[in-house]
Write an enzyme that holds these catalytic residues in place. Sequence first.
Site, PDB file in Angstrom:
ATOM      1  N   GLU A 291       0.809  -1.218   0.000  1.00 32.46           N
ATOM      2  CA  GLU A 291       0.000   0.000   0.000  1.00 32.46           C
ATOM      3  C   GLU A 291       0.846   1.274   0.000  1.00 32.46           C
ATOM      4  OE1 GLU A 291      -3.814  -1.626   2.545  1.00 32.46           O
ATOM      5  OE2 GLU A 291      -2.103  -0.812   3.619  1.00 32.46           O
ATOM      6  N   PRO A 292       1.579   1.537  -1.075  1.00 35.49           N
ATOM      7  CA  PRO A 292       2.367   2.771  -1.110  1.00 35.49           C
ATOM      8  C   PRO A 292       1.484   4.000  -1.275  1.00 35.49           C
ATOM      9  CG  PRO A 292       2.506   1.613  -3.210  1.00 35.49           C
ATOM     10  CD  PRO A 292       1.715   0.726  -2.300  1.00 35.49           C
ATOM     11  N   ARG A 294       2.883   7.711   0.062  1.00 35.81           N
ATOM     12  CA  ARG A 294       3.877   8.780  -0.064  1.00 35.81           C
ATOM     13  C   ARG A 294       4.757   8.604  -1.305  1.00 35.81           C
ATOM     14  NH1 ARG A 294       5.920  11.370   4.494  1.00 35.81           N
ATOM     15  NH2 ARG A 294       5.258   9.600   5.742  1.00 35.81           N
ATOM     16  N   TYR A 335       5.679  17.745  12.515  1.00 31.94           N
ATOM     17  CA  TYR A 335       6.739  16.725  12.683  1.00 31.94           C
ATOM     18  C   TYR A 335       8.156  17.270  12.533  1.00 31.94           C
ATOM     19  CZ  TYR A 335       2.776  14.101  10.508  1.00 31.94           C
ATOM     20  OH  TYR A 335       1.555  13.602  10.139  1.00 31.94           O
ATOM     21  N   CYS A 362      -1.540  33.191  11.784  1.00 33.46           N
ATOM     22  CA  CYS A 362      -1.382  33.845  13.069  1.00 33.46           C
ATOM     23  C   CYS A 362      -0.947  32.795  14.083  1.00 33.46           C
ATOM     24  CB  CYS A 362      -2.726  34.445  13.434  1.00 33.46           C
ATOM     25  SG  CYS A 362      -2.542  35.824  14.506  1.00 33.46           S
TER      26      CYS A 362
HETATM   27  N1  LLP Z   1      -1.353   1.599   4.660  1.00 34.68           N
HETATM   28  C1  LLP Z   1      -1.734   1.946   5.907  1.00 34.68           C
HETATM   29  C2  LLP Z   1      -2.568   1.034   6.671  1.00 34.68           C
HETATM   30  C3  LLP Z   1      -1.321   3.172   6.456  1.00 34.68           C
HETATM   31  O1  LLP Z   1      -1.697   3.492   7.688  1.00 34.68           O
HETATM   32  C4  LLP Z   1      -0.521   4.053   5.671  1.00 34.68           C
HETATM   33  C5  LLP Z   1      -0.109   5.354   6.193  1.00 34.68           C
HETATM   34  C6  LLP Z   1      -0.177   3.658   4.370  1.00 34.68           C
HETATM   35  C7  LLP Z   1      -0.599   2.420   3.900  1.00 34.68           C
HETATM   36  C8  LLP Z   1       0.655   4.511   3.446  1.00 34.68           C
HETATM   37  O2  LLP Z   1       1.919   4.737   3.950  1.00 34.68           O
HETATM   38  P1  LLP Z   1       3.005   5.535   3.032  1.00 34.68           P
HETATM   39  O3  LLP Z   1       3.389   4.619   1.898  1.00 34.68           O
HETATM   40  O4  LLP Z   1       2.342   6.758   2.553  1.00 34.68           O
HETATM   41  O5  LLP Z   1       4.111   5.801   3.975  1.00 34.68           O
HETATM   42  N2  LLP Z   1       0.804  12.124   7.831  1.00 34.68           N
HETATM   43  C9  LLP Z   1       2.075  11.435   7.949  1.00 34.68           C
HETATM   44  C10 LLP Z   1       2.012  10.044   7.371  1.00 34.68           C
HETATM   45  C11 LLP Z   1       0.958   9.170   8.026  1.00 34.68           C
HETATM   46  C12 LLP Z   1       0.908   7.803   7.402  1.00 34.68           C
HETATM   47  C13 LLP Z   1      -0.278   7.075   7.894  1.00 34.68           C
HETATM   48  N3  LLP Z   1      -0.486   5.783   7.327  1.00 34.68           N
HETATM   49  C14 LLP Z   1       3.146  12.281   7.262  1.00 34.68           C
HETATM   50  O6  LLP Z   1       2.829  13.335   6.748  1.00 34.68           O
HETATM   51  O7  LLP Z   1       4.309  11.892   7.244  1.00 34.68           O
END
Ligand code: LLP
Length: 432
Positions: A291-292, A294, A335, A362
């Site tokens: 599940e990519p 980002r 973060y 603000c």
């Molecule tokens: N699958 C599940 C169950 C997840 O919880 C997530 C991300 C993903 C896939 C996708 O992960 P990725 O490939 O995008 O790393 N707001 C935070 C990131 C939170 C990620 C939450 N879950 C940030 O801005 O870094």
Amino acid sequence: MFVNDCLNINEKGHLTIGGCDTVELAKEYGTPLYVLDETTIRNTCRAYVNSFKKFYNGNGMPLYASKALSCKELCRIANEENLGLDVVSGGEIYTAVQAGFPMEKVHFHGNNKTADEIRFAIKSKVGKFVVDNLYELELLDEIAGEEGITANISFRIKPGVDAHTHNFIRTGQIDSKFGFALETGEAFNAVKKTIKLKNVNIKELHCHIGSQIFDIEPFVTAAEIMIDFIAKIKNELGINIPELNLGGGFGIMYTEKDEPVPYENYMEKVSVAVKEKCSQYGIDVPFIYIEPGRSIVGEAGITLYTVGSKKEIPNIRTYVSVDGGMTDNIRYALYQSDYTVLNASKANQEPNDIVTVAGKCCESGDLIQENTKVADPQAGDILAVLSTGAYNYSMASNYNRIPRPAMVMVKDGQPIVIIKRESYEDLVRNDV
Ligand code: LLP
């Protein structure tokens, strides 16, 4: 200078993305402006799809984690590139439906799905529910019964692998709001419970070990632990679980310090481990999902701002304020995330000025980056913040009643608006 594949500098010394001059884009569409490069997105999708073909006989499918950036155009691209979709709310389901996404390829996540969301998901023909807890399992069974369907389910498992940093640890993950713990027997009992339920059908196990991860090892370890569990379920309960979802979390480049692993390397290593484990246990290799989020959209996106005021505080720092901020990119405030900031108007000049790029909210913490090197930022210059495709628009807000920016997709040197800029009217639309 930081340059990824879709970025370049033209003869005017302006930054370009996908062949488009960013200063011209800013002039035409206004700032702040999110800009995405379609080719980069599609290439990454293809790298993931091909990694299954190359290393796992095509016996798997990437799902685009739409929380990274949910909008109709991204759903359409994910579909055209043969990806499924990971959604976490009724709103993300609605977006997929509106985009005409094939809903049987959608996995519905979340640790507190409401009854209304579950009903909406069933009506929308969502393919799989990734069940997080026993309350949800019973609620889903009940609603599925009322709706006259059998819901295909997965269980979100805490595999005991925590990979939120460059290192990873294999214990201590029980304290997470997501999923069923393995080591306490909670996960096993949940699977056992499905035997008695009439309206759910267990098809898959799921885990997700973190985000922005650069190591392959924790993914391999998690996959092995999950196969151990699938084998235990088969041996002790006689239940065959044909599918395994290993979540997302693949790291991307925000600054030159980051060293992402080529995306296909994950499946290369995971496949070997999964095949080996399955042959040890004498069980069939599962269909695998990843599940990519980002990594599909992150590096493909930039944000353009116009520089306004500049405040030099002697011996302390210089603030350069832009016309956006934490409302369109909350990741530094939340973060302290690193970003690369370029002066898009002077992209061929050395970035010699050390400045703090501040937003217009603000709020003292409304910063995009502190003490970062930018080339001579002056009022009217266009600044570009790189790798903002993921978790920027999707986490944007209207704090201070600031409208969300527009988003433009560039393809073959041509820009098109895929999300319109919010207007002041939009801001008061729901006020009574
Ligand atoms: N699958 C599940 C169950 C997840 O919880 C997530 C991300 C993903 C896939 C996708 O992960 P990725 O490939 O995008 O790393 N707001 C935070 C990131 C939170 C990620 C939450 N879950 C940030 O801005 O870094």
